[in-house]
Design a protein around this motif. Structure first.
Motif, PDB file in Angstrom:
ATOM      1  N   GLY A   1      -3.611   1.412  -9.204  1.00  0.00           N
ATOM      2  CA  GLY A   1      -2.982   0.317  -8.980  1.00  0.00           C
ATOM      3  C   GLY A   1      -2.394  -0.348 -10.277  1.00  0.00           C
ATOM      4  O   GLY A   1      -1.298  -1.097 -10.192  1.00  0.00           O
TER       5      GLY A   1
ATOM      6  N   SER B   1       0.936   6.987  -6.491  1.00  0.00           N
ATOM      7  CA  SER B   1      -0.291   7.890  -7.064  1.00  0.00           C
ATOM      8  C   SER B   1      -0.055   9.348  -6.370  1.00  0.00           C
ATOM      9  O   SER B   1      -1.343   9.868  -6.478  1.00  0.00           O
ATOM     10  CB  SER B   1      -1.505   6.868  -6.785  1.00  0.00           C
TER      11      SER B   1
ATOM     12  N   LEU C   1      -0.727  -7.229  -6.107  1.00  0.00           N
ATOM     13  CA  LEU C   1      -1.624  -6.401  -6.970  1.00  0.00           C
ATOM     14  C   LEU C   1      -2.158  -7.097  -8.309  1.00  0.00           C
ATOM     15  O   LEU C   1      -3.316  -6.688  -8.546  1.00  0.00           O
ATOM     16  CB  LEU C   1      -0.686  -5.035  -7.413  1.00  0.00           C
TER      17      LEU C   1
ATOM     18  N   LEU D   1       1.831   1.920  -3.610  1.00  0.00           N
ATOM     19  CA  LEU D   1       0.746   2.537  -4.210  1.00  0.00           C
ATOM     20  C   LEU D   1       0.611   3.907  -4.021  1.00  0.00           C
ATOM     21  O   LEU D   1       0.355   4.646  -4.846  1.00  0.00           O
ATOM     22  CB  LEU D   1      -0.591   1.629  -3.981  1.00  0.00           C
TER      23      LEU D   1
ATOM     24  N   ALA E   1       0.632   1.007 -11.229  1.00  0.00           N
ATOM     25  CA  ALA E   1       1.734   0.743 -10.279  1.00  0.00           C
ATOM     26  C   ALA E   1       2.425  -0.720 -10.718  1.00  0.00           C
ATOM     27  O   ALA E   1       3.572  -0.871 -10.679  1.00  0.00           O
ATOM     28  CB  ALA E   1       1.089   0.508  -8.901  1.00  0.00           C
TER      29      ALA E   1
ATOM     30  N   HIS F   1       0.794  -1.253   0.073  1.00  0.00           N
ATOM     31  CA  HIS F   1      -0.061   0.060   0.148  1.00  0.00           C
ATOM     32  C   HIS F   1       0.788   1.290   0.129  1.00  0.00           C
ATOM     33  O   HIS F   1       0.535   2.193  -0.449  1.00  0.00           O
ATOM     34  CB  HIS F   1      -1.002  -0.059   1.045  1.00  0.00           C
TER      35      HIS F   1
END
Length: 126
Positions: free
Chosen positions: A58, A16, A45, A12, A61, A9
């Motif tokens: 995501g 972002s 992911l 991510l 990523a 996370h």
């Protein structure tokens, strides 16, 4: 010399520019000499993507990791084996593998999951 491994996370949020990312973590990433992202995170992911549970950030990523200023940390035998010796504090296999990688490679693990920080308080097996 600060060497970091990003929890999935955190990776991510980093790519972002998510406002949920703690400012201290942003500074740590900027100041680190080496910042790693595990192939286990991309695997996690990818599974979420296949199940339709990943937003466009995501998806990006996954596809752009090699173009980011991060070092890809492949899962090695020693990482998978290290999971065996970890206390049973957390059930998520991806999180356990990331912790094992951080402990094995002596990396600071960036996460907001307080349960995972318990692994670093526990004694490291000999």
């Amino acid at each position: 010399m600060m060497r970091l491994l990003l929890d999935t996370h955190i990776y991510l949020w980093s790519v972002s520019n998510d406002p949920k990312m703690p400012k201290k973590f942003r500074r740590d990433i900027e100041d680190a000499t080496h910042v790693y992202v595990s192939t286990a995170s991309i695997w996690e992911l990818s599974i979420k993507s296949a199940r339709g549970r990943l937003d466009p950030n995501g998806e990006r990523a996954i596809d752009e990791l090699e173009q980011k200023p991060f070092i890809v940390l492949p899962v090695q035998f020693k990482h998978a084996r290290a999971v065996r010796d970890m206390p049973d504090l957390h059930r998520d296999p991806f999180d356990r593998l990331l912790v094992a990688q951080a402990r094995t490679e002596v990396l600071r693990f960036l996460t907001v999951d307080s349960e995972l920080s318990e692994y670093f308080d526990a004694a490291v097996p000999a």
